[in-house]
Design a protein around this motif. Structure first.
Motif, PDB file in Angstrom:
ATOM      1  N   ASP A  87      23.765   8.331 -29.416  1.00 44.13           N
ATOM      2  CA  ASP A  87      24.149   7.450 -30.527  1.00 44.13           C
ATOM      3  C   ASP A  87      25.307   6.556 -30.070  1.00 44.13           C
ATOM      4  O   ASP A  87      26.042   6.909 -29.135  1.00 44.13           O
ATOM      5  N   GLU A  98      25.006  15.367 -38.443  1.00 43.82           N
ATOM      6  CA  GLU A  98      24.269  16.608 -38.258  1.00 43.82           C
ATOM      7  C   GLU A  98      22.792  16.449 -38.604  1.00 43.82           C
ATOM      8  O   GLU A  98      21.918  16.984 -37.895  1.00 43.82           O
ATOM      9  N   VAL A 104      20.963  15.784 -27.045  1.00 41.67           N
ATOM     10  CA  VAL A 104      21.034  14.883 -28.190  1.00 41.67           C
ATOM     11  C   VAL A 104      22.496  14.745 -28.599  1.00 41.67           C
ATOM     12  O   VAL A 104      23.163  15.741 -28.891  1.00 41.67           O
ATOM     13  N   VAL A 105      22.982  13.507 -28.634  1.00 45.29           N
ATOM     14  CA  VAL A 105      24.390  13.251 -28.961  1.00 45.29           C
ATOM     15  C   VAL A 105      24.449  12.362 -30.206  1.00 45.29           C
ATOM     16  O   VAL A 105      24.032  11.198 -30.178  1.00 45.29           O
ATOM     17  N   ASP A 106      24.950  12.930 -31.311  1.00 48.57           N
ATOM     18  CA  ASP A 106      25.051  12.170 -32.566  1.00 48.57           C
ATOM     19  C   ASP A 106      26.082  12.867 -33.449  1.00 48.57           C
ATOM     20  O   ASP A 106      26.100  14.101 -33.531  1.00 48.57           O
ATOM     21  N   ASP A 107      26.933  12.100 -34.107  1.00 45.39           N
ATOM     22  CA  ASP A 107      27.962  12.705 -34.949  1.00 45.39           C
ATOM     23  C   ASP A 107      27.454  13.106 -36.328  1.00 45.39           C
ATOM     24  O   ASP A 107      28.164  13.774 -37.088  1.00 45.39           O
ATOM     25  N   VAL A 156      22.611  20.029 -28.250  1.00 46.17           N
ATOM     26  CA  VAL A 156      23.192  18.969 -29.067  1.00 46.17           C
ATOM     27  C   VAL A 156      24.698  18.887 -28.848  1.00 46.17           C
ATOM     28  O   VAL A 156      25.343  19.877 -28.471  1.00 46.17           O
ATOM     29  N   CYS A 194      16.333  17.160 -32.753  1.00 48.83           N
ATOM     30  CA  CYS A 194      16.207  18.447 -32.074  1.00 48.83           C
ATOM     31  C   CYS A 194      14.869  19.103 -32.400  1.00 48.83           C
ATOM     32  O   CYS A 194      14.154  19.573 -31.508  1.00 48.83           O
ATOM     33  N   ASN A 242      20.888  13.856 -38.333  1.00 53.06           N
ATOM     34  CA  ASN A 242      20.208  13.154 -37.241  1.00 53.06           C
ATOM     35  C   ASN A 242      19.987  14.079 -36.048  1.00 53.06           C
ATOM     36  O   ASN A 242      18.913  14.070 -35.433  1.00 53.06           O
ATOM     37  N   ARG A 243      21.004  14.876 -35.740  1.00 52.28           N
ATOM     38  CA  ARG A 243      20.872  15.813 -34.607  1.00 52.28           C
ATOM     39  C   ARG A 243      19.747  16.805 -34.870  1.00 52.28           C
ATOM     40  O   ARG A 243      18.916  17.070 -34.000  1.00 52.28           O
ATOM     41  N   ASP A 244      19.730  17.360 -36.086  1.00 50.05           N
ATOM     42  CA  ASP A 244      18.716  18.364 -36.403  1.00 50.05           C
ATOM     43  C   ASP A 244      17.314  17.772 -36.365  1.00 50.05           C
ATOM     44  O   ASP A 244      16.367  18.409 -35.873  1.00 50.05           O
ATOM     45  N   GLU A 287      28.151  16.855 -30.891  1.00 50.69           N
ATOM     46  CA  GLU A 287      28.512  16.104 -32.086  1.00 50.69           C
ATOM     47  C   GLU A 287      29.392  14.886 -31.782  1.00 50.69           C
ATOM     48  O   GLU A 287      29.651  14.083 -32.679  1.00 50.69           O
TER      49      GLU A 287
END
Length: 353
Positions: A56, A15, A10-13, A34, A22, A17-19, A36
Motif C-alpha cells: 500500500d 486491517e 501483504v503490507v497495508d495499515d 502481513v 490474505c 484490506n490486509r485480511d 501493518e
C-alpha cells in the motif's frame, strides 16, 4: 520456487484490506504474511525470504514510496518484486512507483481476477529471473574453476596473455635462478610401493615443496618423475631471485627429513642451482606447458645430477650472487657432463651477518 508455493507479504495499515488480500491469496495456495506499516514490512523482508510484496502507498510512519525506495536500494533485497495496491490512482503516483522500481500497480478497490493475473505474471517473471541468476552463478563458478585449473598449469601473467589472444609466447630473461631437486635412490624406494602408494608418496612431498614455492614467490615449472623444478625471477623479474631459491632449497632439506617410506626408510635429496639467462615460453596447443631452455637450465640440472645427497650444489655464478648472505663450502673442481671441469660450491646455510 513454483508459483503455488510462493511466499507473499501483504503490507497495508487497514486491517480489513490486509485480511481480504490474505484470504484471497491463501485460497490460491500462497504462503502469506502481513505487516501493518512500512517499518514492520522492512523488518520482515530483511528477516525472511519473500517472493512478492503487495504494498500500500498511504501508510503512517513510513509510506509505500519510502518502503519501495529502501527495498530497491538494498542489493540483497532489490530482486524481490513489489506490486503497489493503492487508492491513489492518479497517473503521477503510478509513474513514481514505476520509476522507483515497482513491478506493477493496481488501484483500490482491486479486481480479484486482475489481481490474480498480475500476481501470477509477476511471480513467473521472478522465477525466470531467479533461474537466470542461478545459471549465471553456475557459469561464474565454472569459469572460476577453469581459471584455477589454468593457473595450476601456467603462471598468472602468462595465462592472462593467452586469454588476451597471444598465440606465441616466448620471452628472454637475462638473470634468473633455476633449481632442480631429485630424490636419491628413488628406484629402490619405489620398488616396494604400489602405484597408488607411489603417487601418494610423491604428492605428499611435492605438495610440501609447492607450499614453499608459494611462500617465497617462486614459479614451479614442472615435476619429472621424482624430480622437482622451480625458478625465481620469471615471469615477473625480481632482484632477489637467487636468494629466494636458496632459502627454499635450505627449507626443502629440512622438510624432507620428516618423510619416511612405509618401511621407515628415510628420504634423501640432491639439489642443484644455477643462475643466468634463460628463454621461456608456452609449448603446444593441447596439454600445453610453460617451460625453460638454455645453458642455465642445463647447468642447474647438472648441479643436481652431479651433486651429493643431502646437499645443495650451486654454480660459480650462483655463488657470486649469494656469497655475502649465505654460507658455502667450496667443493672444488668436478667433471661436469658436456662442460668438462668446473668449480662448484655447496650451500650450507644462511649467513649470520
Amino acid at each position: 520456487m513454483t508459483l503455488d508455493q510462493a511466499s507473499v507479504l501483504v503490507v497495508d495499515d487497514v486491517e480489513a484490506n490486509r485480511d481480504l488480500l490474505c484470504r484471497r491469496l491463501q485460497r490460491q495456495g500462497y504462503t502469506v504474511q502481513v505487516a501493518e506499516d512500512g517499518v514492520k514490512a522492512l523488518e520482515l523482508i530483511r528477516a525472511e525470504p519473500f517472493d512478492l510484496v503487495l504494498l500500500d502507498i498511504m501508510m503512517p510512519q513510513m509510506n509505500g514510496y519510502q518502503v519501495l525506495e529502501e527495498l530497491k536500494a538494498d542489493p540483497n533485497l532489490r530482486h524481490i518484486p513489489a506490486i503497489m495496491i493503492s487508492a491513489v490512482d492518479d497517473i503521477d503516483s503510478v509513474v513514481k512507483c514505476i520509476k522507483l522500481g515497482a513491478e506493477d500497480y493496481l488501484p483500490k478497490p482491486f479486481n480479484p481476477v486482475l489481481l490474480k493475473a498480475r500476481i501470477s505474471a509477476c511471480l513467473e517473471k521472478k522465477r525466470l529471473r531467479d533461474q537466470e541468476q542461478a545459471f549465471l552463478q553456475q557459469l561464474k563458478e565454472e569459469q572460476e574453476k577453469s581459471e584455477r585449473l589454468l593457473l595450476n598449469i601456467l603462471p598468472k601473467p602468462i595465462a592472462e596473455r593467452l586469454k588476451q589472444g597471444e598465440r606465441t609466447i616466448a620471452d628472454n630473461f637475462t638473470q634468473v635462478t633455476v633449481m632442480f631437486a631429485d630424490i636419491v635412490g628413488f628406484s629402490q624406494l619405489s620398488a616396494h610401493l604400489s602405484p597408488a602408494e607411489l603417487v601418494e608418496f610423491l604428492n605428499e612431498i611435492f605438495s610440501q615443496f609447492d607450499q614453499l614455492a608459494d611462500h617465497y614467490g617462486l614459479e614451479k615449472i614442472k615435476t619429472i618423475g621424482d624430480a622437482y623444478m622451480v625458478v625465481g625471477g620469471l615471469p615477473t623479474p625480481r632482484p632477489d631471485h637467487a636468494e629466494a631459491i636458496a632459502r627454499m632449497a635450505l627449507d626443502m632439506l629440512v622438510d624432507i627429513k620428516q618423510f619416511r617410506t612405509k618401511y621407515g626408510e628415510s628420504v634423501r635429496m640432491r639439489i642443484g642451482i644455477g643462475t643466468g639467462p634463460v628463454e621461456a615460453g608456452v609449448i603446444g596447443t593441447k596439454k600445453f606447458s610453460y617451460d625453460l631452455w638454455g645453458d642455465t637450465v642445463n647447468m642447474a640440472s647438472r648441479m643436481e645430477s652431479h651433486g651429493i645427497p643431502d646437499c645443495i650444489q650451486v654454480t660459480e655464478t650462483t655463488y657470486q650472487c649469494l656469497k655475502d648472505r649465505f654460507l658455502f663450502e667450496k667443493r672444488g673442481a668436478i667433471q661436469v657432463k658436456g662442460k668438462g671441469e668446473m668449480v662448484t660450491y655447496l650451500l650450507v646455510g644462511k649467513s649470520e651477518k
